[in-house]
Design a protein around this motif. Structure first.
Motif, PDB file in Angstrom:
ATOM      1  N   GLU A 108       1.236  16.444  -9.513  1.00  0.00           N
ATOM      2  CA  GLU A 108       1.521  15.981 -10.863  1.00  0.00           C
ATOM      3  C   GLU A 108       0.641  14.816 -11.313  1.00  0.00           C
ATOM      4  O   GLU A 108       0.295  14.709 -12.478  1.00  0.00           O
ATOM      5  CB  GLU A 108       2.990  15.550 -10.960  1.00  0.00           C
ATOM      6  CG  GLU A 108       3.918  16.644 -11.449  1.00  0.00           C
ATOM      7  CD  GLU A 108       3.751  16.913 -12.934  1.00  0.00           C
ATOM      8  OE1 GLU A 108       4.393  16.263 -13.767  1.00  0.00           O
ATOM      9  OE2 GLU A 108       2.955  17.807 -13.263  1.00  0.00           O
ATOM     10  N   THR A 109       0.271  13.932 -10.388  1.00  0.00           N
ATOM     11  CA  THR A 109      -0.469  12.731 -10.792  1.00  0.00           C
ATOM     12  C   THR A 109      -1.741  13.083 -11.549  1.00  0.00           C
ATOM     13  O   THR A 109      -2.090  12.426 -12.537  1.00  0.00           O
ATOM     14  CB  THR A 109      -0.798  11.872  -9.557  1.00  0.00           C
ATOM     15  OG1 THR A 109       0.424  11.500  -8.917  1.00  0.00           O
ATOM     16  CG2 THR A 109      -1.556  10.614  -9.961  1.00  0.00           C
ATOM     17  N   GLY A 110      -2.410  14.136 -11.131  1.00  0.00           N
ATOM     18  CA  GLY A 110      -3.655  14.535 -11.786  1.00  0.00           C
ATOM     19  C   GLY A 110      -3.467  15.123 -13.162  1.00  0.00           C
ATOM     20  O   GLY A 110      -4.456  15.390 -13.859  1.00  0.00           O
ATOM     21  N   ASN A 111      -2.220  15.353 -13.585  1.00  0.00           N
ATOM     22  CA  ASN A 111      -1.963  15.944 -14.901  1.00  0.00           C
ATOM     23  C   ASN A 111      -1.699  14.900 -15.984  1.00  0.00           C
ATOM     24  O   ASN A 111      -1.376  15.274 -17.116  1.00  0.00           O
ATOM     25  CB  ASN A 111      -0.759  16.893 -14.824  1.00  0.00           C
ATOM     26  CG  ASN A 111      -1.071  18.143 -14.019  1.00  0.00           C
ATOM     27  OD1 ASN A 111      -2.130  18.730 -14.178  1.00  0.00           O
ATOM     28  ND2 ASN A 111      -0.164  18.524 -13.148  1.00  0.00           N
ATOM     29  N   TYR A 112      -1.827  13.620 -15.662  1.00  0.00           N
ATOM     30  CA  TYR A 112      -1.544  12.569 -16.643  1.00  0.00           C
ATOM     31  C   TYR A 112      -2.840  11.921 -17.119  1.00  0.00           C
ATOM     32  O   TYR A 112      -3.639  11.438 -16.319  1.00  0.00           O
ATOM     33  CB  TYR A 112      -0.600  11.520 -16.055  1.00  0.00           C
ATOM     34  CG  TYR A 112       0.803  12.038 -15.893  1.00  0.00           C
ATOM     35  CD1 TYR A 112       1.735  11.903 -16.917  1.00  0.00           C
ATOM     36  CD2 TYR A 112       1.178  12.722 -14.744  1.00  0.00           C
ATOM     37  CE1 TYR A 112       3.024  12.415 -16.780  1.00  0.00           C
ATOM     38  CE2 TYR A 112       2.461  13.239 -14.599  1.00  0.00           C
ATOM     39  CZ  TYR A 112       3.381  13.080 -15.625  1.00  0.00           C
ATOM     40  OH  TYR A 112       4.641  13.593 -15.494  1.00  0.00           O
ATOM     41  N   VAL A 113      -3.028  11.938 -18.430  1.00  0.00           N
ATOM     42  CA  VAL A 113      -4.230  11.385 -19.051  1.00  0.00           C
ATOM     43  C   VAL A 113      -3.903   9.988 -19.583  1.00  0.00           C
ATOM     44  O   VAL A 113      -3.022   9.858 -20.456  1.00  0.00           O
ATOM     45  CB  VAL A 113      -4.708  12.282 -20.217  1.00  0.00           C
ATOM     46  CG1 VAL A 113      -5.946  11.701 -20.871  1.00  0.00           C
ATOM     47  CG2 VAL A 113      -4.959  13.701 -19.721  1.00  0.00           C
TER      48      VAL A 113
END
Length: 439
Positions: free
Chosen positions: A393-398
Protein backbone atom coordinates in the motif's frame (compact mmCIF):
# COMPACT_ATOMS: atom_id res chain seq x y z
CA UNK A 1 7.48 20.22 16.82
CA UNK A 2 6.06 19.70 20.31
CA UNK A 3 3.15 17.38 21.01
CA UNK A 4 1.01 20.40 21.94
CA UNK A 5 1.84 22.13 18.63
CA UNK A 6 1.07 18.97 16.65
CA UNK A 7 -2.24 18.59 18.48
CA UNK A 8 -3.13 22.22 17.82
CA UNK A 9 -2.36 21.87 14.10
CA UNK A 10 -4.36 18.64 13.89
CA UNK A 11 -7.33 20.39 15.48
CA UNK A 12 -7.09 23.27 12.98
CA UNK A 13 -6.87 20.85 10.05
CA UNK A 14 -9.93 18.97 11.30
CA UNK A 15 -11.83 22.23 11.79
CA UNK A 16 -11.08 23.28 8.19
CA UNK A 17 -12.19 19.91 6.84
CA UNK A 18 -15.47 20.04 8.76
CA UNK A 19 -16.12 23.62 7.63
CA UNK A 20 -15.83 22.64 3.95
CA UNK A 21 -17.54 19.23 4.03
CA UNK A 22 -21.03 18.94 2.55
CA UNK A 23 -23.07 15.71 2.41
CA UNK A 24 -22.83 13.53 -0.71
CA UNK A 25 -25.71 11.11 -0.86
CA UNK A 26 -27.94 12.23 -3.75
CA UNK A 27 -27.79 14.10 -7.05
CA UNK A 28 -28.85 17.44 -5.54
CA UNK A 29 -25.83 17.31 -3.19
CA UNK A 30 -23.76 18.25 -6.25
CA UNK A 31 -25.44 21.69 -6.45
CA UNK A 32 -22.53 23.59 -4.90
CA UNK A 33 -19.97 21.84 -7.08
CA UNK A 34 -22.02 22.40 -10.23
CA UNK A 35 -22.30 26.11 -9.39
CA UNK A 36 -18.54 26.29 -8.82
CA UNK A 37 -17.45 24.72 -12.13
CA UNK A 38 -20.30 25.53 -14.54
CA UNK A 39 -18.56 28.46 -16.24
CA UNK A 40 -15.26 26.64 -16.83
CA UNK A 41 -14.50 25.72 -20.43
CA UNK A 42 -12.79 22.51 -19.30
CA UNK A 43 -14.00 20.48 -16.31
CA UNK A 44 -11.60 17.60 -15.64
CA UNK A 45 -13.11 14.88 -13.45
CA UNK A 46 -10.75 12.30 -12.00
CA UNK A 47 -10.94 8.90 -10.36
CA UNK A 48 -8.69 7.43 -7.66
CA UNK A 49 -8.72 4.08 -9.47
CA UNK A 50 -9.80 2.74 -12.85
CA UNK A 51 -11.87 0.00 -11.22
CA UNK A 52 -14.26 1.62 -8.70
CA UNK A 53 -17.98 1.73 -9.45
CA UNK A 54 -18.80 4.74 -7.25
CA UNK A 55 -16.17 6.91 -8.95
CA UNK A 56 -17.73 6.15 -12.33
CA UNK A 57 -21.29 6.70 -11.11
CA UNK A 58 -20.68 10.04 -9.37
CA UNK A 59 -18.61 11.23 -12.32
CA UNK A 60 -21.51 10.32 -14.61
CA UNK A 61 -24.02 12.17 -12.40
CA UNK A 62 -21.86 15.31 -12.34
CA UNK A 63 -21.35 15.08 -16.10
CA UNK A 64 -25.07 14.64 -16.75
CA UNK A 65 -25.87 17.77 -14.78
CA UNK A 66 -23.25 19.83 -16.58
CA UNK A 67 -24.48 18.57 -19.96
CA UNK A 68 -28.20 19.03 -19.21
CA UNK A 69 -28.04 22.29 -17.26
CA UNK A 70 -24.98 24.12 -18.56
CA UNK A 71 -24.45 23.11 -22.17
CA UNK A 72 -21.30 20.99 -22.06
CA UNK A 73 -20.99 19.46 -25.50
CA UNK A 74 -18.10 16.99 -25.57
CA UNK A 75 -16.36 14.43 -23.36
CA UNK A 76 -12.70 13.44 -23.72
CA UNK A 77 -11.63 10.25 -21.96
CA UNK A 78 -8.53 8.22 -21.16
CA UNK A 79 -9.16 5.83 -24.03
CA UNK A 80 -8.00 5.12 -27.58
CA UNK A 81 -9.24 7.41 -30.33
CA UNK A 82 -10.51 4.68 -32.75
CA UNK A 83 -12.45 2.80 -30.06
CA UNK A 84 -13.99 5.98 -28.66
CA UNK A 85 -14.75 7.28 -32.16
CA UNK A 86 -17.04 4.29 -32.59
CA UNK A 87 -18.76 5.24 -29.31
CA UNK A 88 -18.95 8.85 -30.51
CA UNK A 89 -20.80 7.84 -33.68
CA UNK A 90 -23.14 5.54 -31.72
CA UNK A 91 -24.13 8.12 -29.10
CA UNK A 92 -24.78 10.60 -31.93
CA UNK A 93 -27.04 8.06 -33.67
CA UNK A 94 -24.76 7.84 -36.72
CA UNK A 95 -23.54 4.22 -36.66
CA UNK A 96 -24.12 0.77 -35.11
CA UNK A 97 -27.78 1.68 -34.62
CA UNK A 98 -28.65 -2.03 -34.30
CA UNK A 99 -26.54 -2.31 -31.12
CA UNK A 100 -27.25 -1.33 -27.55
CA UNK A 101 -24.50 0.00 -25.27
CA UNK A 102 -23.61 -3.50 -24.05
CA UNK A 103 -23.13 -4.73 -27.60
CA UNK A 104 -21.12 -1.67 -28.54
CA UNK A 105 -18.74 -1.96 -25.58
CA UNK A 106 -18.25 -5.68 -26.19
CA UNK A 107 -15.94 -4.65 -29.07
CA UNK A 108 -13.30 -3.25 -26.68
CA UNK A 109 -10.29 -5.57 -26.94
CA UNK A 110 -7.25 -3.69 -25.65
CA UNK A 111 -6.34 -4.63 -22.11
CA UNK A 112 -7.68 -3.52 -19.64
CA UNK A 113 -11.10 -3.74 -21.28
CA UNK A 114 -12.93 -3.24 -17.96
CA UNK A 115 -12.09 0.48 -17.97
CA UNK A 116 -14.81 0.98 -20.60
CA UNK A 117 -16.58 -2.36 -20.99
CA UNK A 118 -18.44 -2.17 -17.68
CA UNK A 119 -22.03 -1.62 -16.57
CA UNK A 120 -21.53 1.91 -15.24
CA UNK A 121 -20.16 3.16 -18.58
CA UNK A 122 -22.92 1.32 -20.44
CA UNK A 123 -25.57 3.03 -18.30
CA UNK A 124 -24.08 6.47 -18.97
CA UNK A 125 -23.74 5.91 -22.72
CA UNK A 126 -27.33 4.67 -22.92
CA UNK A 127 -28.46 7.90 -21.27
CA UNK A 128 -26.18 10.03 -23.49
CA UNK A 129 -27.49 8.49 -26.69
CA UNK A 130 -31.09 9.07 -25.58
CA UNK A 131 -30.25 12.68 -24.67
CA UNK A 132 -28.54 13.23 -28.02
CA UNK A 133 -31.36 11.80 -30.11
CA UNK A 134 -33.77 14.26 -28.54
CA UNK A 135 -31.69 17.17 -29.90
CA UNK A 136 -30.69 18.53 -33.33
CA UNK A 137 -27.62 16.82 -34.79
CA UNK A 138 -25.50 19.96 -34.42
CA UNK A 139 -26.16 20.10 -30.66
CA UNK A 140 -25.33 16.50 -29.81
CA UNK A 141 -22.62 15.65 -27.30
CA UNK A 142 -19.45 13.99 -28.63
CA UNK A 143 -17.34 11.29 -26.96
CA UNK A 144 -13.62 11.21 -27.83
CA UNK A 145 -10.54 9.21 -26.86
CA UNK A 146 -7.50 11.22 -25.81
CA UNK A 147 -4.83 8.55 -25.52
CA UNK A 148 -1.76 7.78 -27.60
CA UNK A 149 -1.53 3.98 -27.72
CA UNK A 150 -3.43 3.03 -30.90
CA UNK A 151 -0.57 3.18 -33.42
CA UNK A 152 -1.73 0.33 -35.65
CA UNK A 153 -5.45 0.94 -35.43
CA UNK A 154 -5.03 4.62 -36.22
CA UNK A 155 -2.69 3.93 -39.13
CA UNK A 156 -5.18 1.44 -40.56
CA UNK A 157 -8.02 3.96 -40.21
CA UNK A 158 -6.00 6.54 -42.16
CA UNK A 159 -5.18 4.12 -44.96
CA UNK A 160 -8.81 3.03 -45.25
CA UNK A 161 -9.99 6.63 -45.47
CA UNK A 162 -7.33 7.69 -47.99
CA UNK A 163 -8.06 4.70 -50.21
CA UNK A 164 -11.68 5.83 -50.50
CA UNK A 165 -11.36 9.61 -50.52
CA UNK A 166 -7.77 10.61 -51.45
CA UNK A 167 -6.17 7.65 -53.25
CA UNK A 168 -3.33 9.78 -54.63
CA UNK A 169 -2.16 10.31 -51.02
CA UNK A 170 -1.87 6.57 -50.31
CA UNK A 171 1.90 6.44 -51.02
CA UNK A 172 2.59 8.50 -47.88
CA UNK A 173 0.51 6.11 -45.79
CA UNK A 174 2.10 3.05 -47.40
CA UNK A 175 5.60 4.29 -46.58
CA UNK A 176 4.63 4.50 -42.92
CA UNK A 177 2.86 1.13 -43.02
CA UNK A 178 5.81 -0.61 -44.69
CA UNK A 179 8.23 0.89 -42.20
CA UNK A 180 6.30 -0.70 -39.30
CA UNK A 181 5.37 -3.92 -41.15
CA UNK A 182 8.42 -6.01 -40.11
CA UNK A 183 7.42 -5.68 -36.46
CA UNK A 184 4.16 -7.60 -36.70
CA UNK A 185 1.87 -4.93 -35.24
CA UNK A 186 3.87 -4.97 -31.99
CA UNK A 187 4.91 -1.39 -31.12
CA UNK A 188 7.33 -2.68 -28.50
CA UNK A 189 9.26 -4.79 -31.02
CA UNK A 190 9.58 -1.69 -33.18
CA UNK A 191 10.65 0.45 -30.23
CA UNK A 192 13.22 -2.08 -29.01
CA UNK A 193 14.71 -2.34 -32.49
CA UNK A 194 15.46 1.40 -32.48
CA UNK A 195 17.69 0.89 -29.44
CA UNK A 196 19.87 -1.53 -31.39
CA UNK A 197 19.87 0.16 -34.79
CA UNK A 198 19.32 3.94 -34.93
CA UNK A 199 16.79 3.72 -37.78
CA UNK A 200 13.22 4.84 -37.02
CA UNK A 201 9.89 5.41 -38.76
CA UNK A 202 9.69 8.96 -37.44
CA UNK A 203 10.18 10.73 -40.77
CA UNK A 204 7.58 8.49 -42.45
CA UNK A 205 4.85 9.16 -39.88
CA UNK A 206 5.61 12.88 -39.78
CA UNK A 207 5.39 12.94 -43.57
CA UNK A 208 2.01 11.23 -43.37
CA UNK A 209 0.76 13.77 -40.83
CA UNK A 210 1.90 16.68 -43.01
CA UNK A 211 0.08 15.19 -45.99
CA UNK A 212 -3.14 14.61 -44.02
CA UNK A 213 -3.04 18.12 -42.55
CA UNK A 214 -2.54 19.64 -45.99
CA UNK A 215 -5.53 17.82 -47.43
CA UNK A 216 -7.81 18.57 -44.48
CA UNK A 217 -6.96 22.25 -43.92
CA UNK A 218 -10.11 23.59 -45.56
CA UNK A 219 -12.41 21.08 -43.81
CA UNK A 220 -11.31 21.06 -40.17
CA UNK A 221 -14.87 21.65 -38.88
CA UNK A 222 -15.97 18.47 -40.65
CA UNK A 223 -16.37 15.67 -38.05
CA UNK A 224 -15.01 13.11 -40.49
CA UNK A 225 -11.85 15.15 -41.05
CA UNK A 226 -11.34 15.53 -37.31
CA UNK A 227 -11.18 11.73 -37.18
CA UNK A 228 -8.63 11.50 -39.99
CA UNK A 229 -6.38 14.25 -38.63
CA UNK A 230 -6.49 12.91 -35.09
CA UNK A 231 -5.57 9.41 -36.23
CA UNK A 232 -2.53 10.90 -37.97
CA UNK A 233 -1.62 12.79 -34.79
CA UNK A 234 -1.93 9.55 -32.82
CA UNK A 235 0.41 7.70 -35.18
CA UNK A 236 3.08 10.38 -34.77
CA UNK A 237 2.57 10.56 -31.01
CA UNK A 238 2.55 6.77 -30.57
CA UNK A 239 5.77 6.31 -32.54
CA UNK A 240 7.48 8.87 -30.31
CA UNK A 241 5.89 7.49 -27.14
CA UNK A 242 6.87 3.84 -27.63
CA UNK A 243 10.38 4.70 -28.80
CA UNK A 244 10.90 6.75 -25.63
CA UNK A 245 9.20 4.29 -23.27
CA UNK A 246 11.53 1.35 -24.03
CA UNK A 247 14.45 3.43 -22.77
CA UNK A 248 12.82 3.45 -19.33
CA UNK A 249 12.65 7.21 -19.66
CA UNK A 250 9.98 9.00 -17.62
CA UNK A 251 9.71 11.46 -20.49
CA UNK A 252 7.32 8.93 -22.06
CA UNK A 253 4.75 9.97 -19.40
CA UNK A 254 5.16 13.60 -20.48
CA UNK A 255 4.82 12.70 -24.16
CA UNK A 256 1.57 10.92 -23.40
CA UNK A 257 0.05 13.71 -21.29
CA UNK A 258 1.10 16.43 -23.75
CA UNK A 259 -0.54 14.41 -26.51
CA UNK A 260 -3.75 14.19 -24.46
CA UNK A 261 -3.79 17.95 -23.84
CA UNK A 262 -3.11 18.65 -27.52
CA UNK A 263 -6.07 16.39 -28.33
CA UNK A 264 -8.30 18.16 -25.80
CA UNK A 265 -7.47 21.50 -27.40
CA UNK A 266 -8.00 20.09 -30.91
CA UNK A 267 -11.45 18.74 -29.98
CA UNK A 268 -12.33 22.05 -28.29
CA UNK A 269 -11.29 24.02 -31.38
CA UNK A 270 -13.34 21.69 -33.56
CA UNK A 271 -16.39 22.18 -31.31
CA UNK A 272 -16.06 25.97 -31.50
CA UNK A 273 -14.67 28.81 -29.37
CA UNK A 274 -17.72 28.90 -27.09
CA UNK A 275 -17.86 25.15 -26.53
CA UNK A 276 -17.39 23.59 -23.09
CA UNK A 277 -16.09 20.08 -22.48
CA UNK A 278 -15.51 17.41 -19.85
CA UNK A 279 -12.33 15.37 -19.38
CA UNK A 280 -12.44 11.95 -17.68
CA UNK A 281 -9.08 10.62 -16.51
CA UNK A 282 -7.31 9.16 -13.49
CA UNK A 283 -6.52 11.59 -10.65
CA UNK A 284 -2.85 11.19 -11.54
CA UNK A 285 -3.56 12.90 -14.86
CA UNK A 286 -6.29 15.31 -13.72
CA UNK A 287 -4.78 16.65 -10.48
CA UNK A 288 -2.12 19.35 -11.05
CA UNK A 289 1.29 17.59 -11.01
CA UNK A 290 2.94 20.68 -9.50
CA UNK A 291 1.13 19.87 -6.24
CA UNK A 292 2.62 16.35 -6.06
CA UNK A 293 6.07 14.76 -6.00
CA UNK A 294 5.71 14.15 -9.75
CA UNK A 295 7.00 17.67 -10.25
CA UNK A 296 10.33 16.87 -8.57
CA UNK A 297 10.76 13.98 -11.01
CA UNK A 298 10.27 16.34 -13.98
CA UNK A 299 6.82 15.00 -14.83
CA UNK A 300 3.87 17.08 -16.03
CA UNK A 301 0.25 16.08 -16.50
CA UNK A 302 -3.05 17.07 -18.08
CA UNK A 303 -4.31 19.18 -15.18
CA UNK A 304 -1.09 21.17 -14.95
CA UNK A 305 -0.76 21.73 -18.69
CA UNK A 306 -4.37 22.86 -19.10
CA UNK A 307 -4.00 25.34 -16.24
CA UNK A 308 -0.79 26.66 -17.80
CA UNK A 309 -2.15 26.92 -21.34
CA UNK A 310 -5.68 28.18 -20.70
CA UNK A 311 -6.83 31.55 -19.28
CA UNK A 312 -7.43 31.80 -15.55
CA UNK A 313 -10.74 30.35 -14.42
CA UNK A 314 -11.35 28.32 -17.58
CA UNK A 315 -10.13 25.01 -16.08
CA UNK A 316 -11.70 23.20 -13.10
CA UNK A 317 -10.09 20.07 -11.63
CA UNK A 318 -12.19 17.62 -9.59
CA UNK A 319 -10.63 14.68 -7.72
CA UNK A 320 -11.92 11.58 -5.95
CA UNK A 321 -10.81 9.72 -2.81
CA UNK A 322 -12.09 6.83 -0.70
CA UNK A 323 -11.23 5.04 2.53
CA UNK A 324 -11.84 1.31 1.93
CA UNK A 325 -13.81 -1.20 -0.12
CA UNK A 326 -13.11 -3.29 -3.22
CA UNK A 327 -11.59 -2.45 -6.61
CA UNK A 328 -11.33 -4.18 -10.00
CA UNK A 329 -7.70 -4.48 -11.08
CA UNK A 330 -5.07 -7.04 -12.11
CA UNK A 331 -2.17 -8.53 -10.19
CA UNK A 332 0.22 -7.88 -13.10
CA UNK A 333 0.16 -6.18 -16.47
CA UNK A 334 -2.03 -8.10 -18.92
CA UNK A 335 -3.39 -10.49 -16.27
CA UNK A 336 -7.11 -11.26 -15.83
CA UNK A 337 -9.15 -8.84 -13.75
CA UNK A 338 -10.15 -9.60 -10.18
CA UNK A 339 -11.85 -7.79 -7.32
CA UNK A 340 -9.31 -6.84 -4.64
CA UNK A 341 -10.09 -5.72 -1.11
CA UNK A 342 -8.88 -2.14 -0.62
CA UNK A 343 -7.66 -1.90 3.01
CA UNK A 344 -8.41 1.00 5.28
CA UNK A 345 -6.23 4.00 4.48
CA UNK A 346 -2.84 4.24 6.14
CA UNK A 347 -2.54 6.46 9.20
CA UNK A 348 -1.59 10.05 8.48
CA UNK A 349 -2.81 10.05 4.87
CA UNK A 350 -5.47 12.27 3.32
CA UNK A 351 -7.89 9.35 3.25
CA UNK A 352 -7.32 8.43 6.91
CA UNK A 353 -7.77 12.06 7.95
CA UNK A 354 -11.08 12.39 6.07
CA UNK A 355 -12.31 9.11 7.53
CA UNK A 356 -11.48 10.20 11.07
CA UNK A 357 -12.85 13.72 10.66
CA UNK A 358 -15.91 13.27 8.43
CA UNK A 359 -16.64 9.54 8.39
CA UNK A 360 -19.31 9.73 5.66
CA UNK A 361 -19.46 10.62 1.94
CA UNK A 362 -18.84 14.32 1.36
CA UNK A 363 -18.17 16.89 -1.35
CA UNK A 364 -15.56 19.59 -0.83
CA UNK A 365 -15.57 22.72 -2.99
CA UNK A 366 -12.35 24.62 -2.32
CA UNK A 367 -12.44 28.40 -1.72
CA UNK A 368 -10.21 30.86 -3.57
CA UNK A 369 -8.00 31.16 -0.46
CA UNK A 370 -6.37 27.77 0.00
CA UNK A 371 -3.77 28.75 2.58
CA UNK A 372 -5.58 26.95 5.41
CA UNK A 373 -3.86 24.13 7.32
CA UNK A 374 -5.60 21.29 5.48
CA UNK A 375 -5.63 22.62 1.93
CA UNK A 376 -1.95 23.65 2.13
CA UNK A 377 -0.62 20.52 3.90
CA UNK A 378 1.38 17.77 2.20
CA UNK A 379 -0.43 14.44 2.72
CA UNK A 380 -0.28 11.04 1.05
CA UNK A 381 -3.21 10.61 -1.38
CA UNK A 382 -4.02 7.09 -2.62
CA UNK A 383 -3.81 6.29 -6.34
CA UNK A 384 -4.70 2.79 -7.55
CA UNK A 385 -3.86 1.88 -11.12
CA UNK A 386 -4.96 -1.04 -13.28
CA UNK A 387 -2.28 -3.14 -11.56
CA UNK A 388 -2.76 -3.36 -7.81
CA UNK A 389 -1.19 -5.13 -4.85
CA UNK A 390 -2.99 -4.23 -1.61
CA UNK A 391 -0.06 -5.66 0.37
CA UNK A 392 2.22 -2.91 -0.97
CA UNK A 393 0.00 0.00 0.00
CA UNK A 394 2.77 2.50 0.79
CA UNK A 395 3.71 2.78 -2.87
CA UNK A 396 0.14 3.76 -3.78
CA UNK A 397 0.20 7.11 -1.95
CA UNK A 398 1.19 10.24 -3.86
CA UNK A 399 2.43 13.18 -1.69
CA UNK A 400 -0.12 15.91 -2.41
CA UNK A 401 -1.12 19.45 -1.49
CA UNK A 402 -4.81 18.91 -1.98
CA UNK A 403 -5.80 22.57 -2.31
CA UNK A 404 -3.34 23.13 -5.15
CA UNK A 405 -3.94 19.82 -6.87
CA UNK A 406 -7.73 20.15 -7.29
CA UNK A 407 -10.52 22.71 -7.15
CA UNK A 408 -12.90 20.21 -5.53
CA UNK A 409 -12.87 16.70 -4.08
CA UNK A 410 -15.52 13.99 -3.84
CA UNK A 411 -15.01 11.78 -0.80
CA UNK A 412 -16.48 8.29 -0.37
CA UNK A 413 -16.12 6.13 2.73
CA UNK A 414 -16.67 2.68 1.22
CA UNK A 415 -16.53 1.81 -2.47
CA UNK A 416 -17.08 -1.29 -4.60
CA UNK A 417 -15.49 -2.85 -7.66
CA UNK A 418 -16.76 -2.26 -11.17
CA UNK A 419 -18.83 -4.99 -12.83
CA UNK A 420 -17.17 -5.80 -16.17
CA UNK A 421 -19.25 -6.81 -19.16
CA UNK A 422 -16.94 -9.75 -19.89
CA UNK A 423 -13.80 -11.36 -18.54
CA UNK A 424 -10.47 -10.12 -19.79
CA UNK A 425 -9.29 -11.92 -22.95
CA UNK A 426 -5.68 -12.76 -23.63
CA UNK A 427 -4.07 -9.56 -24.99
CA UNK A 428 -3.58 -9.60 -28.77
CA UNK A 429 -1.27 -6.56 -28.73
CA UNK A 430 1.27 -6.59 -25.91
CA UNK A 431 1.59 -3.48 -23.78
CA UNK A 432 4.18 -2.42 -21.23
CA UNK A 433 2.96 -0.90 -18.00
CA UNK A 434 2.09 2.79 -18.36
CA UNK A 435 -0.84 3.40 -16.01
CA UNK A 436 -0.44 5.22 -12.69
CA UNK A 437 0.28 2.85 -9.81
CA UNK A 438 1.80 5.42 -7.44
CA UNK A 439 5.05 7.33 -7.57
Amino acid sequence: MSAWTRSSRTDRIAAEIRSLARPLTRRSDLDGLVDRVRDARFVCIGEASHGTSEFYRWRALLSRRLIEEHGYRWIGVEGDWPDCWRINRWVRGEADVDLDALGLLAHFERWPTWMWANHDVADFLTWLRSFNLSRPAADRVGFYGLDVYSLWDSLWEIMTWLETHEPDALPAAMRAWQCFLPFGEDPHRYARSTRLVPVTCESDVVGLLVEVRRRSRARLQDEEMLDVVQNAEVVVGAEHYYRTMVRGDRESWNIRDRHMVDTIERVAAHAGPQSKGLVWEHNTHVGDARATDMSRAGMVNVGQLLRERQPGGSVALVGFASHRGTVLAASSWGAPEEAFVVPEAQSGTLEALLHETVGEPAVFVFPDDRSGPWLSSWLGHRAIGVVYNPHHETGNYVPTRIGARYDALLWLERTSALHPLHHEPTPTEPELETEPTGF
